[in-house]
Enzyme design. Structure first.
Site, PDB file in Angstrom:
ATOM      1  CE1 TYR A 196      -3.648   2.541   0.603  1.00 61.42           C
ATOM      2  CE2 TYR A 196      -2.408   3.252   2.530  1.00 61.42           C
ATOM      3  CZ  TYR A 196      -3.438   3.444   1.632  1.00 61.42           C
ATOM      4  OH  TYR A 196      -4.247   4.544   1.771  1.00 61.42           O
TER       5      TYR A 196
ATOM      6  CG  ASP B 169       5.745   3.819   0.722  1.00 67.08           C
ATOM      7  OD1 ASP B 169       6.052   4.566   1.667  1.00 67.08           O
ATOM      8  OD2 ASP B 169       4.565   3.607   0.369  1.00 67.08           O
TER       9      ASP B 169
ATOM     10  CE  LYS C  82       1.173   4.925   8.305  1.00 64.65           C
ATOM     11  NZ  LYS C  82       1.144   4.107   7.115  1.00 64.65           N
TER      12      LYS C  82
END
Ligand SMILES: *Cc1c(COP(=O)(O)O)cnc(C)c1O
Length: 428
Positions: free
Chosen positions: A143, A238, A266
């Site tokens: 994702y 990523d 994050k």
């Protein structure tokens, strides 16, 4: 059931699609009513009905220091008095850039954005602008946020909902994306030998954390590195989830592989909306205002968000920080595995740094297909029983879990006690 929580959810359903502002929060895959939280401190969260939980979600990754860490809160409180945003450069942004360039092995220049989605979307555009090519390679179950080109066989909430891609993504856009199997080197070599010169970028989660947790096989990432170098494609790691989650030099440091571009999010925002993408100077110089690839944001590098991030990055540089985090996470995983084993529950688990995967399967999966072979019914039952016992795991078997620096032996032992109660009466 007339708890405040239940009432709030029923009312939210009227005004917010599904009652939530991000799909995986809805408990769709585990069933039941999502928990409304009102407060967090350290390893604990409290719901609106005052029940407390030991939290292994940590807002899906950012809270590596635990909830409401005093250093983060203090930094934000001090800064907030001077105003919330200027839309002009600030000193804090420079400090953040300096820190990211120092800590992340492959980053020479960096730009701040407000979400992981924005970071990956911008990195893809930059890779296309830099190479003058169109095709993107991604891996099934990874994702990368909800940018159109990357919402093809994506993980996280997109998996939970059971549509591998999303309605509303035009075929012209998704056709540019080639989806391969995670950990399948041969397949990647095959596609490169066919259309390698058309591939702008390979984007990969160096440790996949949005299809439960899937570790890279030993040569997988180095094979991608070699293919990208050989064909002039941009390798994008990523690291929105893995960045500073698995170590101070991120997954690229752990596996000693330098991508061309890295996306972060994050942890670097410390719980505020902040993310970044960066990499080789030569590529980053293609960005506006110096280069032809446009990218912008009204609140990019927001001073308050940056201050929460700076305080977080300060704390994680404390000597011994990762050793303790890794030890706690490993204790949880070893404990759960031993208990399951004792009561013959088909279960396995693994940890990498401060993240972990739980699998209701005897074998640890290494691809999306293998993840789907895990027993979701068992997971859902385990999830609800743990929740009842005051332990909050991610409400989906397609998510990685997170331990924070605030999780001590006390919280880990409490968690294992509850798990033992559940597994000891677990008949098949
Ligand atoms: C969470 C995540 C994203 C998306 O970040 P948002 O801030 O939710 O947009 C992208 N990539 C990975 C690997 C993630 O874990």
């Amino acid at each position: 059931m007339t708890s405040l929580n239940y009432k709030l959810f029923q009312r939210s359903l009227e005004l917010i699609p599904g009652g939530v502002n991000s799909p995986v929060r809805a408990f769709k895959s585990v069933g039941g009513t999502p928990i409304f939280f009102k407060r967090g401190e350290g390893a604990y969260v409290w719901d609106v009905d005052n029940k407390s939980y030991i939290d292994y979600v940590g807002s899906w990754g950012p809270l590596i220091l635990g909830h409401a860490h005093p250093a983060v809160i203090k930094n934000v409180q001090n800064k907030i008095k001077d105003g919330l945003t200027f839309g002009a450069p600030t000193e804090a942004e420079f400090e953040m850039a300096e820190l990211l360039c120092k800590l992340v092995p492959s980053i020479e220049q960096v730009r701040l954005v407000s979400s992981g989605t924005e970071a990956t979307m911008s990195a893809i555009r930059l890779a296309r602008g830099y190479t003058g090519r169109n095709r993107i390679i991604k891996f099934e179950g990874c994702y990368h946020g909800h940018e159109d080109a990357l919402l093809v066989k994506a993980g996280s909430g997109a998996l939970t909902l059971g549509h591998p891609s999303s309605a509303g993504v035009s075929e012209e856009v998704s056709n540019g994306t080639v989806v391969l199997n995670y950990n399948d080197i041969e397949e990647a070599e095959k596609i490169f030998s066919k259309v390698g010169r058309e591939i702008a970028a390979v984007i990969v989660e160096p440790i996949a954390g949005n299809m439960n947790l899937v570790a890279p096989r030993p040569k997988f990432l180095s094979a991608l590195r070699e293919l990208c170098t050989k064909y002039g494609s941009v390798l994008i790691f990523d690291e929105v989830m893995t960045g500073f989650r698995v170590g101070l030099d991120c997954a690229q440091g752990l596996y000693n592989i330098k991508p061309d571009l890295t996306t972060l999010g994050k942890v670097i925002g410390g719980g505020m909306p902040m993310a970044a993408f960066g990499g080789q100077r030569e590529i980053m110089q293609f960005l506006a205002p110096v280069g032809p690839v446009y990218q912008a944001g009204t609140l990019s590098g927001n001073p308050i968000a940056v201050c929460a991030g700076l305080a977080t990055l300060q704390m994680i540089q404390t000597p011994g920080f990762y050793k303790k985090l890794i030890d706690s996470t490993q204790k949880l995983i070893d404990g759960l595995s031993n208990i399951a084993n004792k009561y013959k529950v088909p279960f396995s688990a693994q940890a990498i740094g401060g993240m972990f995967g739980l699998y209701f399967h005897r074998k640890i999966p290494s691809s999306y297909t293998e993840v789907t072979e895990c027993d979701t019914e068992s997971f859902n039952r385990f999830f609800h029983a743990m929740l009842e016992g005051g332990i909050y795991f991610a409400p989906s078997s397609f998510e990685a879990g997170f331990v924070s620096a605030a999780h001590s032996d006390i919280e880990i032992s409490k968690t294992l006690q509850i798990a033992e109660k559940i597994f000891s009466t677990w008949e098949k």
